[in-house]
Scaffold this motif. Sequence first.
Motif, PDB file in Angstrom:
ATOM      1  N   HIS A  30     -48.473 -57.146  32.778  1.00 34.59           N
ATOM      2  CA  HIS A  30     -48.918 -56.927  31.392  1.00 34.59           C
ATOM      3  C   HIS A  30     -50.227 -56.149  31.339  1.00 34.59           C
ATOM      4  O   HIS A  30     -50.345 -55.166  30.622  1.00 34.59           O
ATOM      5  CB  HIS A  30     -49.074 -58.294  30.706  1.00 34.59           C
ATOM      6  N   THR A  31     -51.222 -56.596  32.105  1.00 31.63           N
ATOM      7  CA  THR A  31     -52.515 -55.920  32.101  1.00 31.63           C
ATOM      8  C   THR A  31     -52.637 -55.088  33.379  1.00 31.63           C
ATOM      9  O   THR A  31     -52.585 -55.640  34.472  1.00 31.63           O
ATOM     10  CB  THR A  31     -53.665 -56.962  32.072  1.00 31.63           C
ATOM     11  N   HIS A  33     -53.899 -53.438  36.603  1.00 34.12           N
ATOM     12  CA  HIS A  33     -54.974 -53.805  37.527  1.00 34.12           C
ATOM     13  C   HIS A  33     -54.690 -53.074  38.839  1.00 34.12           C
ATOM     14  O   HIS A  33     -53.622 -53.239  39.418  1.00 34.12           O
ATOM     15  CB  HIS A  33     -54.988 -55.318  37.732  1.00 34.12           C
ATOM     16  N   LYS A  93     -55.694 -61.240  29.345  1.00 35.54           N
ATOM     17  CA  LYS A  93     -55.316 -60.397  30.485  1.00 35.54           C
ATOM     18  C   LYS A  93     -54.540 -61.219  31.498  1.00 35.54           C
ATOM     19  O   LYS A  93     -54.977 -62.307  31.883  1.00 35.54           O
ATOM     20  CB  LYS A  93     -56.572 -59.831  31.156  1.00 35.54           C
ATOM     21  N   GLN A  95     -51.219 -60.794  34.802  1.00 32.90           N
ATOM     22  CA  GLN A  95     -50.252 -59.939  35.525  1.00 32.90           C
ATOM     23  C   GLN A  95     -48.891 -60.611  35.693  1.00 32.90           C
ATOM     24  O   GLN A  95     -47.921 -59.954  36.034  1.00 32.90           O
ATOM     25  CB  GLN A  95     -50.810 -59.549  36.902  1.00 32.90           C
ATOM     26  N   TRP A 109     -53.301 -64.344  37.023  1.00 30.70           N
ATOM     27  CA  TRP A 109     -54.031 -63.080  36.887  1.00 30.70           C
ATOM     28  C   TRP A 109     -54.984 -62.893  38.056  1.00 30.70           C
ATOM     29  O   TRP A 109     -55.387 -63.845  38.709  1.00 30.70           O
ATOM     30  CB  TRP A 109     -54.762 -62.992  35.539  1.00 30.70           C
TER      31      TRP A 109
END
Length: 274
Positions: A30-31, A33, A93, A95, A109
Amino acid sequence: MIELPEAAVLAKQINETVVGKKIKNVIAAHTPHKLAWYFGDPQKYKSLLTGKVISEATSYGGQVEITAGKAKLLFSDGVNLRYHNKGTKLPDKHQLLLEFDDGPSLVGWVQMYGGLSAFPNGENDNKYYLIAKEKPSPLSSDFGENYFKSLFDEGTAKLSLKAFLATEQRIPGLGNGVLQDILFNAKMHPKKKAGTLSATEQQVLFDSIKNTLSEMTAKGGRDTENDLLGKPGAYKSKLSKNTVGQPCPICGTLIKKEAYLGGSIYYCARCQRI
Ligand SMILES: [Zn+2]
């Protein structure tokens, strides 16, 4: 950064809270990195995992593996994992987010770097994962005195104890964090050379690895790390960023911090000998 004690605690907590839940939805990557790693294409995780029931969690070194049907999820050290009850605010945030059909979510995350993977069982050939699975855990009886002593050889003689214990996955899950109290309890300096240890000192170090990691795990991990519910562990770190500059609990000398081999070391210059 989670290491062996925290990974063991996370696996235990997942077994207590998440096992039996069915995955309703998956949001991967989603975020963005740069240092979040995935196995294969994270956009395929949704079809791999949706509808599967979580059956078990296990830790290998600093990694947490979760079984969901015929798939595995793997979170490496460096990943924060949190359980959120239905209706609580999720982090902005993340992932990897798993939503369960009765409402709660499991969210992972990355802070600095870390891996979040989902794959059909047996397909992940990542070396770091396979080594962690294969080598004995210091918390198990397979990690005995003879095994530990066999790690000392010509190739490791010139290594400092920090390099010997906390690099090359010689002991998976024993990283630079837990290393500090292991060496403090053994009264050995992080720069002491592995080849200089007598048989008695090897025994002292072995006992310290076992006892320190067991105590950290029994207390729910170190106070510098958070557990599945976001609470810090109850193990009070003797040497960490929280205690630098404070008096040594044994002799009162101020605890020192120094950069060494790509990370900070903390020590009492009086108690810990080179
Ligand atoms: Zn001291």
